[in-house]
Enzyme design. Structure first.
Site, short mmCIF file in Angstrom:
data_model
loop_
_atom_site.label_atom_id
_atom_site.label_comp_id
_atom_site.label_asym_id
_atom_site.label_seq_id
_atom_site.Cartn_x
_atom_site.Cartn_y
_atom_site.Cartn_z
N THR A 46 -9.40 1.45 2.15
CA THR A 46 -8.29 0.70 1.57
C THR A 46 -7.43 0.15 2.71
O THR A 46 -7.47 0.66 3.83
CB THR A 46 -7.48 1.57 0.59
OG1 THR A 46 -7.04 2.74 1.28
CG2 THR A 46 -8.32 1.98 -0.61
N THR A 48 -4.10 -0.13 3.98
CA THR A 48 -3.20 0.63 4.86
C THR A 48 -3.93 1.81 5.48
O THR A 48 -3.73 2.12 6.66
CB THR A 48 -1.96 1.11 4.08
OG1 THR A 48 -1.29 -0.03 3.56
CG2 THR A 48 -1.01 1.90 4.97
N CYS A 49 -4.79 2.44 4.72
CA CYS A 49 -5.53 3.60 5.22
C CYS A 49 -6.41 3.23 6.40
O CYS A 49 -6.51 3.96 7.39
CB CYS A 49 -6.37 4.21 4.11
SG CYS A 49 -5.43 4.65 2.64
N SER A 50 -7.06 2.07 6.31
CA SER A 50 -7.99 1.62 7.36
C SER A 50 -7.30 0.92 8.52
O SER A 50 -7.77 0.98 9.65
CB SER A 50 -9.03 0.67 6.77
OG SER A 50 -9.91 1.37 5.92
#
Length: 160
Positions: A46, A48-50
């Site tokens: 996703t 922000t996660c990546s």
């Protein structure tokens, strides 16, 4: 009831990808006798996660370990194959242990679930980070919906 500082990390089993394939790792194996920096994300791959969350812990892994962290772990309600692929995609190597909480057992046990149904994502974890020493939570940083401030590696470094 949500996890809080002073609580013992609840018992659960994650799945990790080992050299011989997928296998279990319990919270006892992960936390007993160690200082662990664990962060949770709503989903692998996703935005922000990546772009921010996982890369921050990869970049600051040596600094976290220099401040006494034995293990850096990322948990998400994805299956072990997705977590493996995401770790490879992000080039984390051995810096971050990728924990699959595919059924959300750990997420429910810590009381930090997120209903992502309106985005077609189903049950997910809230974005947070924690530091646990010998299984006892010493720092807990839970993000407000849609934010990325207090669960970053940089924020955690300031806490150690």
């Amino acid at each position: 009831m949500s996890l809080k500082v002073g609580d013992t990390v609840p018992s659960a089993t994650f799945t990790i990808f080992r050299a011989d394939g997928p296998g279990p790792i319990t919270t006892d194996e992960l936390f007993k006798g160690k200082t662990v920096a664990l962060f949770a994300v709503p989903g692998a791959f996703t935005p922000t996660c990546s772009a921010k969350h996982l890369p921050g812990f990869k970049i600051h892994a040596a600094e976290l370990k220099a401040k006494g962290v034995d293990t850096i772990a990322c948990v998400s309600e994805n299956d072990v194959f997705v977590m493996k692929a995401w770790g490879e995609n992000q080039g984390v190597g051995d810096a971050v242990l990728m924990l699959a909480d595919g059924n959300g057992d750990f997420t429910r046990a810590v009381g930090l679930e997120l209903d992502g149904s309106r985005f077609g994502m189903g049950s997910r974890s809230q974005r947070y980070s924690l530091i646990a020493k010998n299984g006892v939570v010493t720092e807990l940083n839970v993000e407000q919906g849609g934010e990325f401030k207090v669960s970053s590696a940089e924020y955690m470094l300031a806490q150690l």
